[in-house]
Design a protein around this motif. Sequence first.
Motif, PDB file in Angstrom:
ATOM      1  N   ILE A 152       1.007  -1.350   0.115  1.00 47.94           N
ATOM      2  CA  ILE A 152       0.138   0.466   0.054  1.00 47.94           C
ATOM      3  C   ILE A 152       1.062   0.946  -0.330  1.00 47.94           C
ATOM      4  CG2 ILE A 152      -1.162   1.234   1.627  1.00 47.94           C
ATOM      5  CD1 ILE A 152      -3.056  -1.283   1.811  1.00 47.94           C
ATOM      6  N   ASP A 153       1.997   1.314   1.343  1.00 44.98           N
ATOM      7  CA  ASP A 153       3.037   2.988   0.737  1.00 44.98           C
ATOM      8  C   ASP A 153       3.422   2.927  -0.361  1.00 44.98           C
ATOM      9  OD1 ASP A 153       2.345   3.722   3.433  1.00 44.98           O
ATOM     10  OD2 ASP A 153       3.803   2.200   4.151  1.00 44.98           O
ATOM     11  N   ARG A 154       3.667   2.006  -0.997  1.00 44.91           N
ATOM     12  CA  ARG A 154       5.035   1.723  -2.389  1.00 44.91           C
ATOM     13  C   ARG A 154       3.260   2.032  -3.138  1.00 44.91           C
ATOM     14  NH1 ARG A 154       7.554  -2.941  -3.953  1.00 44.91           N
ATOM     15  NH2 ARG A 154       8.741  -1.487  -5.501  1.00 44.91           N
ATOM     16  N   TYR A 155       2.460   1.472  -3.183  1.00 46.53           N
ATOM     17  CA  TYR A 155       1.520   1.631  -4.452  1.00 46.53           C
ATOM     18  C   TYR A 155       1.087   3.586  -4.177  1.00 46.53           C
ATOM     19  CZ  TYR A 155      -2.770   2.667  -6.753  1.00 46.53           C
ATOM     20  OH  TYR A 155      -4.188   2.537  -7.755  1.00 46.53           O
ATOM     21  N   LEU A 156       0.862   4.010  -2.856  1.00 41.11           N
ATOM     22  CA  LEU A 156       0.769   5.324  -2.847  1.00 41.11           C
ATOM     23  C   LEU A 156       1.887   6.681  -2.912  1.00 41.11           C
ATOM     24  CD1 LEU A 156      -1.234   5.023   0.860  1.00 41.11           C
ATOM     25  CD2 LEU A 156      -2.381   5.417  -1.731  1.00 41.11           C
ATOM     26  N   ASP A 157       2.844   6.289  -2.496  1.00 39.49           N
ATOM     27  CA  ASP A 157       4.406   6.358  -3.192  1.00 39.49           C
ATOM     28  C   ASP A 157       4.562   6.204  -4.374  1.00 39.49           C
ATOM     29  OD1 ASP A 157       4.289   7.255  -0.735  1.00 39.49           O
ATOM     30  OD2 ASP A 157       6.213   6.330   0.464  1.00 39.49           O
ATOM     31  N   GLY A 158       3.796   5.931  -5.208  1.00 35.72           N
ATOM     32  CA  GLY A 158       4.061   5.694  -7.385  1.00 35.72           C
ATOM     33  C   GLY A 158       5.259   4.843  -7.206  1.00 35.72           C
ATOM     34  N   GLU A 192       6.972  16.973  12.363  1.00 31.48           N
ATOM     35  CA  GLU A 192       7.758  16.352  10.725  1.00 31.48           C
ATOM     36  C   GLU A 192       7.179  15.608  10.528  1.00 31.48           C
ATOM     37  OE1 GLU A 192      10.214  14.402  13.888  1.00 31.48           O
ATOM     38  OE2 GLU A 192      11.512  16.128  13.557  1.00 31.48           O
ATOM     39  N   HIS A 193       6.022  14.989  11.035  1.00 29.26           N
ATOM     40  CA  HIS A 193       4.744  13.823   9.743  1.00 29.26           C
ATOM     41  C   HIS A 193       4.156  14.840   8.868  1.00 29.26           C
ATOM     42  CE1 HIS A 193       5.799  11.566  13.087  1.00 29.26           C
ATOM     43  NE2 HIS A 193       5.252  10.739  12.425  1.00 29.26           N
ATOM     44  N   ARG A 194       3.380  16.394   9.433  1.00 29.01           N
ATOM     45  CA  ARG A 194       2.638  16.995   8.421  1.00 29.01           C
ATOM     46  C   ARG A 194       3.600  17.621   7.835  1.00 29.01           C
ATOM     47  NH1 ARG A 194       0.274  20.104  12.358  1.00 29.01           N
ATOM     48  NH2 ARG A 194       2.092  21.959  12.132  1.00 29.01           N
ATOM     49  N   GLU A 195       4.653  18.486   7.546  1.00 30.31           N
ATOM     50  CA  GLU A 195       5.828  18.491   6.403  1.00 30.31           C
ATOM     51  C   GLU A 195       5.741  17.221   5.771  1.00 30.31           C
ATOM     52  OE1 GLU A 195       9.435  20.396   6.647  1.00 30.31           O
ATOM     53  OE2 GLU A 195      10.032  18.333   7.279  1.00 30.31           O
ATOM     54  N   VAL A 196       6.407  15.830   5.776  1.00 34.63           N
ATOM     55  CA  VAL A 196       6.499  15.225   4.717  1.00 34.63           C
ATOM     56  C   VAL A 196       4.925  14.743   4.002  1.00 34.63           C
ATOM     57  CG1 VAL A 196       5.985  12.711   5.895  1.00 34.63           C
ATOM     58  CG2 VAL A 196       7.853  12.703   4.685  1.00 34.63           C
ATOM     59  N   ILE A 197       4.087  14.648   4.978  1.00 34.85           N
ATOM     60  CA  ILE A 197       3.035  14.606   3.786  1.00 34.85           C
ATOM     61  C   ILE A 197       2.648  14.772   2.930  1.00 34.85           C
ATOM     62  CG2 ILE A 197       0.904  14.561   5.233  1.00 34.85           C
ATOM     63  CD1 ILE A 197      -0.452  12.401   5.439  1.00 34.85           C
ATOM     64  N   VAL A 198       2.703  16.952   3.558  1.00 33.82           N
ATOM     65  CA  VAL A 198       2.566  17.741   2.532  1.00 33.82           C
ATOM     66  C   VAL A 198       3.499  17.516   1.378  1.00 33.82           C
ATOM     67  CG1 VAL A 198       2.573  20.697   2.669  1.00 33.82           C
ATOM     68  CG2 VAL A 198       1.497  19.230   4.608  1.00 33.82           C
ATOM     69  N   LEU A 199       4.756  17.626   1.798  1.00 34.22           N
ATOM     70  CA  LEU A 199       5.417  17.817   0.530  1.00 34.22           C
ATOM     71  C   LEU A 199       5.239  16.417  -0.753  1.00 34.22           C
ATOM     72  CD1 LEU A 199       8.680  19.031   2.029  1.00 34.22           C
ATOM     73  CD2 LEU A 199       7.234  20.332   1.419  1.00 34.22           C
ATOM     74  N   LYS A 200       5.009  15.722   0.561  1.00 34.82           N
ATOM     75  CA  LYS A 200       5.058  14.124  -1.084  1.00 34.82           C
ATOM     76  C   LYS A 200       4.103  14.502  -1.168  1.00 34.82           C
ATOM     77  CE  LYS A 200       6.372  10.301  -2.811  1.00 34.82           C
ATOM     78  NZ  LYS A 200       6.363  10.231  -3.258  1.00 34.82           N
ATOM     79  N   HIS A 201       2.422  14.436  -0.599  1.00 40.66           N
ATOM     80  CA  HIS A 201       0.878  14.610  -1.215  1.00 40.66           C
ATOM     81  C   HIS A 201       0.360  15.772  -2.135  1.00 40.66           C
ATOM     82  CE1 HIS A 201       1.499   9.969  -0.337  1.00 40.66           C
ATOM     83  NE2 HIS A 201       1.603  10.028   0.282  1.00 40.66           N
ATOM     84  N   PHE A 202       0.770  16.728  -1.397  1.00 41.20           N
ATOM     85  CA  PHE A 202       0.097  17.840  -1.900  1.00 41.20           C
ATOM     86  C   PHE A 202       1.614  18.544  -2.619  1.00 41.20           C
ATOM     87  CE2 PHE A 202      -1.733  18.345   2.750  1.00 41.20           C
ATOM     88  CZ  PHE A 202      -2.492  16.009   1.778  1.00 41.20           C
TER      89      PHE A 202
END
Lengths: 238, 201
Positions: A5-11, B144-154
Amino acid sequence: MEHFIDRYLDGELTEEEAEAFLVAVRENPDLEAELRAYEETLAFAADTNPPGPSPDFTDQVMNRIASMNRQPAPRLHYLSHLRSLFGPTRAARLAWAAVLVLVFGLGYLTSRLGTGGELGYPDRTRGSQTVSDAGSIERTQAVASLQSENFRIFRLVYAPQKSEVSGVAIAGTFNGWNPELTPMHQEGNVWTALLILPPDTYEYMIVENGDRWITDPLALQTRDDGFGRKNAVLDLTL
Amino acid sequence: MTDEDRAVIQAVKSGDTEAFRFLVERHKGVLYGIIFKMVGNSQVAEELAQDTFVKAFEALGNFRGEAKFGTWLVQIGVHAARDHLRRKKRLRQQRIVSLDELRAAQRDDLEPVDKSPGANPLSWLDEREKQDLLQQALGHLPAEHREVIVLKHFVGWSYERIAELTGDSIGTLKVRAHRARKLLKEQMHNLGWQIANGDSC
């Protein structure tokens, strides 16, 4: 499966891995629900935008920048500053001075050659400038092309016919007819300014040396200014 | 970089300060949104976004145009947000809260979200409620968790790029992203959000 799931979400899954993973997901309702929950959570978070900056955000930024530019330069103790830059001894400072004279001298000669000065030849092809063989028209008005939702961008290019021009500016309805607010910048033989304005129709004049007001001769439209002259009309409504 | 940005940057570099207004108008929404999601406070996001534009203006002479102007701007903004979060963390550790932060916290006190279930969350949440819900959910995540999710996914950065920014290893970031996604999903669920077709999440 969490790892997938993680690898899928990370593309990060390869095409084959992703295909196999999605087959496994379809066969496992719990896994499918888990994956969908992640995807929809992230989609919701990504698509939900905050209310946005305040209405005067841009003005505040520009005011800060303007006040920064108005601040006087810090006073320097020039002599001690120069000493620290160029060495502690008189001989070292004289050597630096000789180097500087040489560099500036070469720079001056190079610029004279490059700009068609008396040591070189006239540059007739710079940028979008058009130069007739007789040299009678040395200006062109260009290039109103770029648009955005709230602004029109218009580059004005002007090449003075007289050589003794030390400054060129634009005065018009967009700046309260104050040429000090919109100076043009010299690029070789031509002067340019980039106007960024809301869509509207504007009138303007070109101002040479702070006091010589000139109607833009290549303006597509002109309008009587009520004092016997004509203002150029700039239509940015399209 | 778009032709418009390039032309405007050239004008600013030539001394036309007012041309910078165009760049602010064009990029302020995206920049503010990213910073807001990182810091979770509208007033702080506003100040940091303004600071970012001022810093960008000051550094524009060094901008070579190899990256898009927007990308470069976001990078400056992310650094500013990180600095803020770091200062805030230090202040918290020292049990000192500045008056400004207290005021901002009072201003951003949120109405409790209506947790009554609905068939489709998008149908019963208006835009303001969605903002509040997301702000609350992100607010429960460690910075730190908020940062990684914002930068990675948003923002869409790679782990390699985030690692350059944070100095963490890619493995650490992946673990943090996993934990962050899980926490966000749990927080959203706790706040009453349900996935679109009504299934429990």
